[in-house]
Write an enzyme that holds these catalytic residues in place. Sequence first.
Site, PDB file in Angstrom:
ATOM      1  N   PHE A 140       0.966  -1.116  -0.039  1.00  0.00           N
ATOM      2  CA  PHE A 140      -0.058  -0.211   0.006  1.00  0.00           C
ATOM      3  C   PHE A 140       0.870   1.142  -0.063  1.00  0.00           C
ATOM      4  CE2 PHE A 140      -2.514  -3.045   2.408  1.00  0.00           C
ATOM      5  CZ  PHE A 140      -3.293  -3.370   1.565  1.00  0.00           C
TER       6      PHE A 140
ATOM      7  N   HIS B  25      23.542  22.283   1.034  1.00  0.00           N
ATOM      8  CA  HIS B  25      23.658  21.925   2.217  1.00  0.00           C
ATOM      9  C   HIS B  25      24.240  23.120   3.108  1.00  0.00           C
ATOM     10  CE1 HIS B  25      27.705  21.074   0.470  1.00  0.00           C
ATOM     11  NE2 HIS B  25      28.291  21.388   1.937  1.00  0.00           N
TER      12      HIS B  25
ATOM     13  N   HIS C 218      32.250  21.317  11.458  1.00  0.00           N
ATOM     14  CA  HIS C 218      32.754  21.048  10.162  1.00  0.00           C
ATOM     15  C   HIS C 218      34.222  21.207  10.225  1.00  0.00           C
ATOM     16  CE1 HIS C 218      33.599  19.595   6.051  1.00  0.00           C
ATOM     17  NE2 HIS C 218      33.618  20.948   5.775  1.00  0.00           N
TER      18      HIS C 218
END
Length: 267
Positions: free
Chosen positions: A65, A80, A86
């Site tokens: 389904f 991004h 980072h």
Amino acid sequence: MSLHSTEPGVIPALLAALDGGSLEIIDLTAPLSAGIPTLKLPAPFTNLIDFQLEEVSAFDGPGPFWKHNNIHTGEHIGTHVDAPSHWITGRDGDDVSQIPVQRLVGPAVVLDFSAEAATDPDFLVEVDHIKAWEAEHGALPDGGWLLLRTGWDKFFDDADAFLNTDDTGSHTPGLSADCAKWLAEETPIAGLGVETVGIDAGNAGAFDPPFPVHYYLLGNNKYGVTLLQNLAQLPPTGTLIVVSPLKIVGGTASPARVLALVESAGA
């Protein structure tokens, strides 16, 4: 969307402007698919995996389904957000889940250097370029975003042209080391947005310090957004930007949907 209200207030006014067409939403996000251009680091460095959808079910035996997929991707793929954590200079700073939401919504200005980049793919923005822009348009916004338009989004559908790499490296425009340091330490912006694959110029690995936009901006608790599109549709000033990364605990970056609210030309 429909709003029929005479109530005063900022939210009803905003909704009425959207409903009436005097305010429009422009999507600055690159479509995310397996073919999106990605940063390619030279040996001995290790690259992230590229984006991939893995089908789990499609209205069949595994899921009669429903249809759903697994997502495989590196953090720094597509449009991004780079969080301070980072980079080594921001390693003790916020991860992407800790960025205050107030710093993800704010004013944005567009500095257009597409003509310069068309002539020289290694074009670098210097402090004097930005000061000249400020003399015409006013100071950079406090807590806002500087969006660097270079026209590079025109190469998005051709990864080779987008990365523009030869034996001497990658040739894409960006900021000089001096400009990166100045923006990070002497201006009130929250972050920098670019059309290229990374927030640094293509050959910034050879700068002093290497990758100075990462080094200075992330080291000063500011942010970067890459692979923006449609900056040509924005005015130099007067844009409200919404940057919406996933709230990844421990994440150094996240794919993001980036939206701009601008007054319609006929408003």
